[in-house]
Design an enzyme around this catalytic site. Structure first.
Site, PDB file in Angstrom:
ATOM      1  N   GLN A 132       0.830  -1.201   0.000  1.00 30.90           N
ATOM      2  CA  GLN A 132       0.000   0.000   0.000  1.00 30.90           C
ATOM      3  C   GLN A 132       0.863   1.249   0.000  1.00 30.90           C
ATOM      4  O   GLN A 132       0.615   2.210  -0.727  1.00 30.90           O
ATOM      5  CB  GLN A 132      -0.904   0.006   1.236  1.00 30.90           C
ATOM      6  CG  GLN A 132      -1.925   1.130   1.225  1.00 30.90           C
ATOM      7  CD  GLN A 132      -2.869   1.023   0.049  1.00 30.90           C
ATOM      8  OE1 GLN A 132      -3.423  -0.023  -0.228  1.00 30.90           O
ATOM      9  NE2 GLN A 132      -3.048   2.118  -0.669  1.00 30.90           N
TER      10      GLN A 132
ATOM     11  N   HIS B 101       2.148   2.947  -3.213  1.00 29.68           N
ATOM     12  CA  HIS B 101       1.224   3.639  -4.120  1.00 29.68           C
ATOM     13  C   HIS B 101       1.596   5.099  -4.267  1.00 29.68           C
ATOM     14  O   HIS B 101       1.522   5.675  -5.351  1.00 29.68           O
ATOM     15  CB  HIS B 101      -0.218   3.530  -3.605  1.00 29.68           C
ATOM     16  CG  HIS B 101      -0.966   2.361  -4.163  1.00 29.68           C
ATOM     17  ND1 HIS B 101      -1.201   2.205  -5.510  1.00 29.68           N
ATOM     18  CD2 HIS B 101      -1.558   1.315  -3.565  1.00 29.68           C
ATOM     19  CE1 HIS B 101      -1.887   1.090  -5.710  1.00 29.68           C
ATOM     20  NE2 HIS B 101      -2.116   0.532  -4.550  1.00 29.68           N
TER      21      HIS B 101
ATOM     22  N   GLU C  66     -10.449   1.672   3.033  1.00 30.90           N
ATOM     23  CA  GLU C  66     -10.625   1.279   1.638  1.00 30.90           C
ATOM     24  C   GLU C  66     -10.358  -0.213   1.489  1.00 30.90           C
ATOM     25  O   GLU C  66     -11.157  -0.954   0.919  1.00 30.90           O
ATOM     26  CB  GLU C  66      -9.665   2.087   0.769  1.00 30.90           C
ATOM     27  CG  GLU C  66      -9.710   1.719  -0.703  1.00 30.90           C
ATOM     28  CD  GLU C  66      -8.590   2.348  -1.508  1.00 30.90           C
ATOM     29  OE1 GLU C  66      -8.679   2.333  -2.750  1.00 30.90           O
ATOM     30  OE2 GLU C  66      -7.609   2.842  -0.919  1.00 30.90           O
TER      31      GLU C  66
ATOM     32  N   ASP D 262      -6.373  -6.123  -6.149  1.00 31.67           N
ATOM     33  CA  ASP D 262      -5.895  -5.054  -7.024  1.00 31.67           C
ATOM     34  C   ASP D 262      -5.767  -5.516  -8.465  1.00 31.67           C
ATOM     35  O   ASP D 262      -5.875  -4.714  -9.394  1.00 31.67           O
ATOM     36  CB  ASP D 262      -4.521  -4.561  -6.550  1.00 31.67           C
ATOM     37  CG  ASP D 262      -4.619  -3.547  -5.426  1.00 31.67           C
ATOM     38  OD1 ASP D 262      -5.741  -3.126  -5.099  1.00 31.67           O
ATOM     39  OD2 ASP D 262      -3.570  -3.186  -4.873  1.00 31.67           O
TER      40      ASP D 262
ATOM     41  N   HIS E 229     -53.191  17.073  -8.612  1.00 31.67           N
ATOM     42  CA  HIS E 229     -52.843  15.672  -8.409  1.00 31.67           C
ATOM     43  C   HIS E 229     -54.096  14.855  -8.105  1.00 31.67           C
ATOM     44  O   HIS E 229     -54.296  13.761  -8.639  1.00 31.67           O
ATOM     45  CB  HIS E 229     -51.860  15.530  -7.233  1.00 31.67           C
ATOM     46  CG  HIS E 229     -50.443  15.867  -7.580  1.00 31.67           C
ATOM     47  ND1 HIS E 229     -50.050  17.127  -7.939  1.00 31.67           N
ATOM     48  CD2 HIS E 229     -49.317  15.089  -7.634  1.00 31.67           C
ATOM     49  CE1 HIS E 229     -48.743  17.129  -8.188  1.00 31.67           C
ATOM     50  NE2 HIS E 229     -48.275  15.902  -8.008  1.00 31.67           N
TER      51      HIS E 229
END
Length: 426
Positions: A255, A258, A322, A356, A415
């Protein structure tokens, strides 16, 4: 990296804060670029490509010859990997197809829904520090399965005006209609407004830097839908004494590489986990090609030790990660208590990188705590549902008086009259 032991619940909010990302400060600059693209189209896009991507383009669309050339430049091993991943993504997303059914809510009153693909979708695939051909698959495959008639992809070219061959191979394989050499704000503006070359789309998908995020936020105010709010990528790992420290460290670092603003968090109620994991992180970090980037990410990453499993679960649901990786003996029990997460990876042999790339699930996920309210990209992201209803004369006799009473109570006489005039003919 910060190590925090036994924080009180009042400290959790500050402890779980993400790296700050305030895109509102960019809105003035980004709106100026968007306005220029809206008014001048291709000409403006080419100027901004020269300014931001440092490339002078005569044509924005990738040609069939370029796609064919790219295919010859991708190794057979990578082609096979891409096609295997695509097959798994297809299998998982095809299983999400909506099956509408007729529902009789009362005698003579029938209602139903029909799923209809969004006709034109725009996909953004960043260039940046890595060619994210996996993102092409994650966005284009469900769009194709949904039945979107036009799938437009924008991605920044290199300084020679070329797109990475693996991105083009993935785009062709996944069913993308048109690929354009456009990055950043100008890509979002092109797909939001349309230019002489780029079709206007109805919904834009895909990750990007803070300028792309700001552009997506601005165009979504009135011009086009977007997939979800986006922020830096993040992972939370839950581990106990049964976890392999090397596995945990590898998840942390996968991670962290990234980007400098990514965040990794380890949560445990077993202090014995901490030191072995720290040692493994240091050992693996020392040989990473993207070490400098990962080190910056680790500056705002944390290891948190809490009292018990109840606190682990409550802290996790408050963070709403996440990606959530559960490397514990009781991972099934824990996973059943998770209500806020983008994607959950269960057990010792399920790394985040599986999701991923190739397990079949989607890696376009809610960040920055939005997992409390948003799902990751799925087949429904590319679909809208239209409701239908049919009422027979007998049905209106039963339901009509209910409608009349409610409309009259809201002082909406027209209506009420729409029912009354029909009832009089019966």
């Amino acid at each position: 990296m910060k190590i925090v032991k036994y924080p009180t619940q009042s400290e959790w909010a500050a402890l779980l804060a993400r790296p700050a990302m305030d895109t509102t400060s960019l809105f003035g600059t980004v709106q100026g670029v968007l306005n220029d693209i809206r008014s001048r189209g291709d000409e403006a896009v080419k100027e901004y490509e020269l300014k931001f991507d440092k490339v002078e383009l005569t044509s924005l669309q990738v040609t069939a010859d370029e796609i064919a050339e790219a295919e010859t430049m991708v190794s057979s091993e990578l082609k096979s990997a891409i096609l295997t991943a695509m097959k798994n993504i297809e299998t998982f997303h095809a299983s999400q197809r909506f099956e509408g059914k007729l529902v009789v809510t009362m005698n003579g009153v029938t209602c139903w829904q029909k799923a209809v693909a969004i006709e034109k979708v725009g996909l953004y695939v960043p260039g940046g520090t890595a060619p994210l051909f996996s993102t092409v698959l994650m966005l284009a495959v469900p769009a194709r399965i949904a039945g979107c008639s036009e799938i437009v992809l924008c991605t920044p070219p290199n300084r020679e005006g070329k797109i990475h061959p693996a991105i083009l191979f993935a785009a062709k394989s996944a069913g993308v209609s048109k690929v354009f050499k456009i990055g950043g704000i100008q890509a979002i503006g092109s797909m939001a407004y349309g230019t002489e070359s780029v079709p206007k789309t109805y919904k834009i998908f895909g990750p990007g830097n803070q300028y792309v995020t700001a552009a997506k936020q601005l165009v979504s105010l009135k011009d086009v839908a977007i997939d979800m709010p986006a922020g830096p990528s993040e992972v939370q790992v839950i581990a106990d004494a049964t976890a392999n420290p090397a596995f945990v460290a590898s998840d942390f670092l996968s991670q962290a590489e990234h980007g400098a603003d990514s965040q990794s968090i380890l949560v445990t109620c077993d202090e014995s986990v901490v030191e072995p994991v720290l040692a493994e992180i240091e050992a693996q970090l020392s040989v990473l090609p993207r070490r400098e980037l990962a080190e910056k990410s680790l500056n705002h990453s944390k290891i948190i030790v809490v009292k018990d499993w109840d606190e682990v679960v409550r802290l996790t649901n408050q963070y709403a990660p996440e990606h959530l990786i559960i490397e514990t003996e009781n991972y099934r029990e824990l996973s059943g208590q998770i209500i806020n997460a983008g994607s959950v990876f269960m057990g010792h042999y399920t790394p985040e990188s599986a999701g991923d790339y190739a397990s079949g699930t989607n890696h376009t996920l809610p960040t920055n705590g939005y997992a409390t309210a948003y799902s990751g990209v799925n087949l429904d992201s590319f679909i809208k549902k239209i409701t239908f209803q049919e009422i027979t004369a007998e049905g209106l006799k039963q339901l009509g008086p209910v409608i009349e009473t409610m409309a009259a109570a809201e002082l909406l006489d027209a209506h009420k009259n729409a029912v009354t005039v029909r009832l009089k003919t019966l």
